[in-house]
Write a protein that holds these residues in place. Sequence first.
Motif, short mmCIF file in Angstrom:
data_model
loop_
_atom_site.label_atom_id
_atom_site.label_comp_id
_atom_site.label_asym_id
_atom_site.label_seq_id
_atom_site.Cartn_x
_atom_site.Cartn_y
_atom_site.Cartn_z
N ARG A 169 45.14 53.23 -60.92
CA ARG A 169 44.61 51.87 -61.03
C ARG A 169 45.69 50.91 -61.53
O ARG A 169 46.42 51.23 -62.46
N GLU A 223 27.87 49.57 -59.16
CA GLU A 223 28.28 49.34 -60.54
C GLU A 223 27.45 48.25 -61.19
O GLU A 223 26.77 47.48 -60.53
N SER A 225 33.13 53.84 -54.95
CA SER A 225 32.77 54.42 -56.25
C SER A 225 31.92 55.68 -56.04
O SER A 225 31.15 55.77 -55.09
N LYS A 264 43.43 57.39 -62.01
CA LYS A 264 42.83 56.63 -60.91
C LYS A 264 43.86 56.03 -59.97
O LYS A 264 43.53 55.63 -58.85
N SER A 320 34.82 53.09 -62.88
CA SER A 320 34.25 54.07 -61.96
C SER A 320 35.24 55.22 -61.75
O SER A 320 36.46 55.01 -61.79
N ASN A 378 36.47 56.97 -59.36
CA ASN A 378 37.10 57.17 -58.06
C ASN A 378 38.60 56.89 -58.16
O ASN A 378 39.05 56.26 -59.10
MG MG Z 1 35.63 50.58 -59.80
#
Ligand code: MG
Length: 346
Positions: free
Chosen positions: A58, A180, A151, A56, A143, A145
């Motif tokens: 992230r 979400e 998302s 991700k 999520s 994405n």
């Molecule tokens: Mg998310």
Amino acid sequence: MKTEVISTARREEAGTALGAELIQNGELVAFPTETVYGLGANGMDGEAVNRIFEAKGRPNDNPLILHVAKKSDVKALWAHVPKLANVLMDTFWPGPLTLIFNKADEVPYEVTAGLETVAVRMPADKTARMLIQKSGVPIAAPSANRSGRPSPTTAEHVLADMDGRIPLILDGGPCRYGVESTVLSLVGDPTILRPGAVTREMLEAVIGPVRLAPSILNPLGEREVAASPGMKYKHYAPDASVHVVEGEPKPVAKRIRTLYYDLEADGKRVAILGTEQTMPGYRNMNAYSLGDRDDPETLCQSLFRLLRDVGGDCDVILAEGVETANTGLAFMNRLLRAAGFSRERV
Ligand code: MG
Ligand code: AMP
């Protein structure tokens, strides 16, 4: 890595069996839920969970949600099950409500991003539950994405962000809610950290007063960062910049028309995200309807899809803001974050 897409309408058993095998081997699988598509890994395996953050892009201080197939699974994930949680699980599980409580020792810190609490949800989506059941472990999943993007609410959105980065996407069609889950912390007074389809009003009818984290409709204050680390990052941003106009339908549409023509005169490519109530006022303009102002669930369903579809072809999106009652709160939370809080009220 080649990314395989398997339709659950045609091959649900085979798709979830392959998915479970991948999860058990420490790999990643994207799967449908009733909220948005999730990017899953074995939630008890720290190394597998780290792959989610990599795929991700992230930040690793943003914790993940553990997805379970039955209510009793929470016993192994929380230090103990608080009374309030039992009532909430009986009322809203399976469904779009995530509960946060003190974690059990066995839950890896990779999932909680170092926090002593862990978020757990039992999804209603049949494919999601089949995948969790066959995997035999809780599935950690944010999520599906790339970090910062809207998302994904279809398998095509997941593929656009994750092609070549993960081995499998289970395609279950468009998600029912499109935003979400509601995230509710049960550490201290019950507090909504993120609004969703299970609304504050629905929760209060069952457990009494529920607090709202101030960051839901505002940029994150310094003091909140510790409780809700994920909220400090840029969220849901499409390629275009977004500006929100809030108020009653008529003055909102009037203001948006003015902004639209001014921006066009500046050579900008502009799109409008309107509502059924205002669409007649945007004739011959590049305008799309989010849904019905009186039924904010419809706005939630289409928001991320329109941000992705429309955001790729224009410079500026002018979007209508609505009242924050019921699911209007979840809609405004996502829209304001997509806009980086660029907003005005008329
Ligand atoms: Mg998310
Ligand atoms: P996502 O569904 O991708 O947005 O990721 C999960 C969301 O749940 C993020 O907004 C996290 O910040 C939030 N979350 C997960 N675990 C916790 C936790 N232990 N405490 C606070 N927030 C959490």
